[in-house]
Design a protein around this motif. Sequence first.
Motif, PDB file in Angstrom:
ATOM      1  N   LEU A  11       0.855  -1.184   0.000  1.00 59.82           N
ATOM      2  CA  LEU A  11       0.000   0.000   0.000  1.00 59.82           C
ATOM      3  C   LEU A  11       0.890   1.232   0.000  1.00 59.82           C
ATOM      4  N   VAL A  12       0.755   2.071  -1.024  1.00 55.32           N
ATOM      5  CA  VAL A  12       1.528   3.307  -1.148  1.00 55.32           C
ATOM      6  C   VAL A  12       0.639   4.464  -0.697  1.00 55.32           C
ATOM      7  N   VAL A  13       1.122   5.241   0.282  1.00 52.19           N
ATOM      8  CA  VAL A  13       0.337   6.334   0.861  1.00 52.19           C
ATOM      9  C   VAL A  13       1.092   7.645   0.678  1.00 52.19           C
ATOM     10  N   ASP A  14       0.520   8.546  -0.114  1.00 52.60           N
ATOM     11  CA  ASP A  14       1.145   9.853  -0.358  1.00 52.60           C
ATOM     12  C   ASP A  14       0.078  10.800  -0.864  1.00 52.60           C
ATOM     13  N   ASP A  15       0.089  12.028  -0.375  1.00 54.10           N
ATOM     14  CA  ASP A  15      -0.915  12.999  -0.809  1.00 54.10           C
ATOM     15  C   ASP A  15      -0.610  13.593  -2.175  1.00 54.10           C
ATOM     16  N   GLU A  16       0.625  13.501  -2.631  1.00 58.49           N
ATOM     17  CA  GLU A  16       0.982  14.024  -3.953  1.00 58.49           C
ATOM     18  C   GLU A  16       0.738  12.932  -4.987  1.00 58.49           C
ATOM     19  N   GLU A  17      -0.279  13.142  -5.819  1.00 53.59           N
ATOM     20  CA  GLU A  17      -0.705  12.114  -6.760  1.00 53.59           C
ATOM     21  C   GLU A  17       0.419  11.651  -7.686  1.00 53.59           C
ATOM     22  N   SER A  18       1.236  12.582  -8.173  1.00 53.16           N
ATOM     23  CA  SER A  18       2.301  12.191  -9.097  1.00 53.16           C
ATOM     24  C   SER A  18       3.322  11.280  -8.407  1.00 53.16           C
ATOM     25  N   GLN A  19       3.658  11.579  -7.167  1.00 55.13           N
ATOM     26  CA  GLN A  19       4.589  10.742  -6.407  1.00 55.13           C
ATOM     27  C   GLN A  19       3.979   9.366  -6.140  1.00 55.13           C
ATOM     28  N   ARG A  20       2.717   9.392  -5.746  1.00 60.32           N
ATOM     29  CA  ARG A  20       2.008   8.167  -5.393  1.00 60.32           C
ATOM     30  C   ARG A  20       1.904   7.225  -6.592  1.00 60.32           C
ATOM     31  N   LEU A  29       5.770  -2.884 -11.320  1.00 56.42           N
ATOM     32  CA  LEU A  29       6.682  -3.456 -12.321  1.00 56.42           C
ATOM     33  C   LEU A  29       7.596  -4.512 -11.708  1.00 56.42           C
ATOM     34  N   TRP A  30       7.866  -4.404 -10.444  1.00 57.68           N
ATOM     35  CA  TRP A  30       8.692  -5.388  -9.741  1.00 57.68           C
ATOM     36  C   TRP A  30       7.908  -6.660  -9.426  1.00 57.68           C
ATOM     37  N   GLY A  31       6.607  -6.662  -9.734  1.00 53.90           N
ATOM     38  CA  GLY A  31       5.796  -7.861  -9.543  1.00 53.90           C
ATOM     39  C   GLY A  31       4.941  -7.888  -8.298  1.00 53.90           C
ATOM     40  N   TYR A  32       4.850  -6.775  -7.603  1.00 53.87           N
ATOM     41  CA  TYR A  32       4.034  -6.716  -6.394  1.00 53.87           C
ATOM     42  C   TYR A  32       2.631  -6.218  -6.727  1.00 53.87           C
ATOM     43  N   GLU A  33       1.666  -6.620  -5.915  1.00 55.64           N
ATOM     44  CA  GLU A  33       0.296  -6.118  -6.040  1.00 55.64           C
ATOM     45  C   GLU A  33       0.234  -4.801  -5.257  1.00 55.64           C
ATOM     46  N   VAL A  34      -0.219  -3.730  -5.899  1.00 53.76           N
ATOM     47  CA  VAL A  34      -0.145  -2.406  -5.291  1.00 53.76           C
ATOM     48  C   VAL A  34      -1.514  -1.727  -5.269  1.00 53.76           C
ATOM     49  N   GLU A  35      -1.809  -1.096  -4.156  1.00 53.74           N
ATOM     50  CA  GLU A  35      -2.947  -0.185  -4.011  1.00 53.74           C
ATOM     51  C   GLU A  35      -2.379   1.141  -3.512  1.00 53.74           C
ATOM     52  N   THR A  36      -3.160   2.203  -3.658  1.00 56.86           N
ATOM     53  CA  THR A  36      -2.703   3.521  -3.217  1.00 56.86           C
ATOM     54  C   THR A  36      -3.749   4.195  -2.342  1.00 56.86           C
ATOM     55  N   ALA A  37      -3.271   5.160  -1.547  1.00 54.05           N
ATOM     56  CA  ALA A  37      -4.134   5.986  -0.712  1.00 54.05           C
ATOM     57  C   ALA A  37      -3.533   7.388  -0.649  1.00 54.05           C
ATOM     58  N   GLY A  38      -4.401   8.399  -0.548  1.00 47.25           N
ATOM     59  CA  GLY A  38      -3.966   9.783  -0.556  1.00 47.25           C
ATOM     60  C   GLY A  38      -3.629  10.363   0.806  1.00 47.25           C
ATOM     61  N   GLN A  41      -5.930   8.401   6.656  1.00 46.95           N
ATOM     62  CA  GLN A  41      -7.295   7.912   6.860  1.00 46.95           C
ATOM     63  C   GLN A  41      -7.724   7.019   5.702  1.00 46.95           C
ATOM     64  N   GLU A  42      -7.411   7.428   4.479  1.00 48.03           N
ATOM     65  CA  GLU A  42      -7.738   6.602   3.315  1.00 48.03           C
ATOM     66  C   GLU A  42      -6.973   5.278   3.382  1.00 48.03           C
ATOM     67  N   ALA A  43      -5.749   5.311   3.884  1.00 47.36           N
ATOM     68  CA  ALA A  43      -4.955   4.091   4.030  1.00 47.36           C
ATOM     69  C   ALA A  43      -5.631   3.123   5.006  1.00 47.36           C
ATOM     70  N   LEU A  44      -6.084   3.630   6.149  1.00 46.22           N
ATOM     71  CA  LEU A  44      -6.777   2.768   7.112  1.00 46.22           C
ATOM     72  C   LEU A  44      -8.044   2.188   6.507  1.00 46.22           C
ATOM     73  N   ASP A  45      -8.770   2.993   5.745  1.00 49.47           N
ATOM     74  CA  ASP A  45      -9.980   2.515   5.074  1.00 49.47           C
ATOM     75  C   ASP A  45      -9.638   1.403   4.076  1.00 49.47           C
ATOM     76  N   LYS A  46      -8.574   1.588   3.302  1.00 45.65           N
ATOM     77  CA  LYS A  46      -8.148   0.584   2.315  1.00 45.65           C
ATOM     78  C   LYS A  46      -7.731  -0.710   2.992  1.00 45.65           C
ATOM     79  N   LEU A  47      -7.069  -0.600   4.139  1.00 48.15           N
ATOM     80  CA  LEU A  47      -6.582  -1.797   4.829  1.00 48.15           C
ATOM     81  C   LEU A  47      -7.721  -2.697   5.298  1.00 48.15           C
ATOM     82  N   ARG A  63      -5.327  15.789   6.560  1.00 45.45           N
ATOM     83  CA  ARG A  63      -6.322  14.967   7.232  1.00 45.45           C
ATOM     84  C   ARG A  63      -5.684  14.039   8.264  1.00 45.45           C
ATOM     85  N   MET A  64      -4.998  12.994   7.851  1.00 48.26           N
ATOM     86  CA  MET A  64      -4.248  12.166   8.798  1.00 48.26           C
ATOM     87  C   MET A  64      -2.843  11.968   8.229  1.00 48.26           C
ATOM     88  N   ASP A  65      -1.841  12.447   8.972  1.00 45.29           N
ATOM     89  CA  ASP A  65      -0.465  12.352   8.475  1.00 45.29           C
ATOM     90  C   ASP A  65       0.120  10.968   8.734  1.00 45.29           C
TER      91      ASP A  65
END
Length: 89
Positions: A11-20, A29-38, A41-47, A63-65
């Motif tokens: 799970l990649v968590v970053d508020d900057e969309e381009s970085q995320r 690309l390395w073969g991992y399954e990836v989801e993102t959150a901004g 709080q969004e990360a906790l919801d995704k988890l 919101r939540m750092d």
Amino acid sequence: METQRPVVRVLVVDDEESQRTALASMIALWGYEVETAGDGQEALDKLASFDAHVIVTDLMMPRMDGFELLRRLKTQTDAPLAIVLTAHG
């Protein structure tokens, strides 16, 4: 005979969309399954539905750092590993 490696979920968590999206694309690309959150709080919801093995998180987010996200994850017995990336000095 080729053996399949287990799927690792990140799970990649970053508020900057381009970085995320850039980091998520690279990890995928390395073969991992990836989801993102901004944010944290969004990360906790995704988890709740995405059982991540690893979280890659920024620290400074609205919101939540990342600090609060890590504090909340620390209280969970089965919390994923965390990697912190930040441009904050």
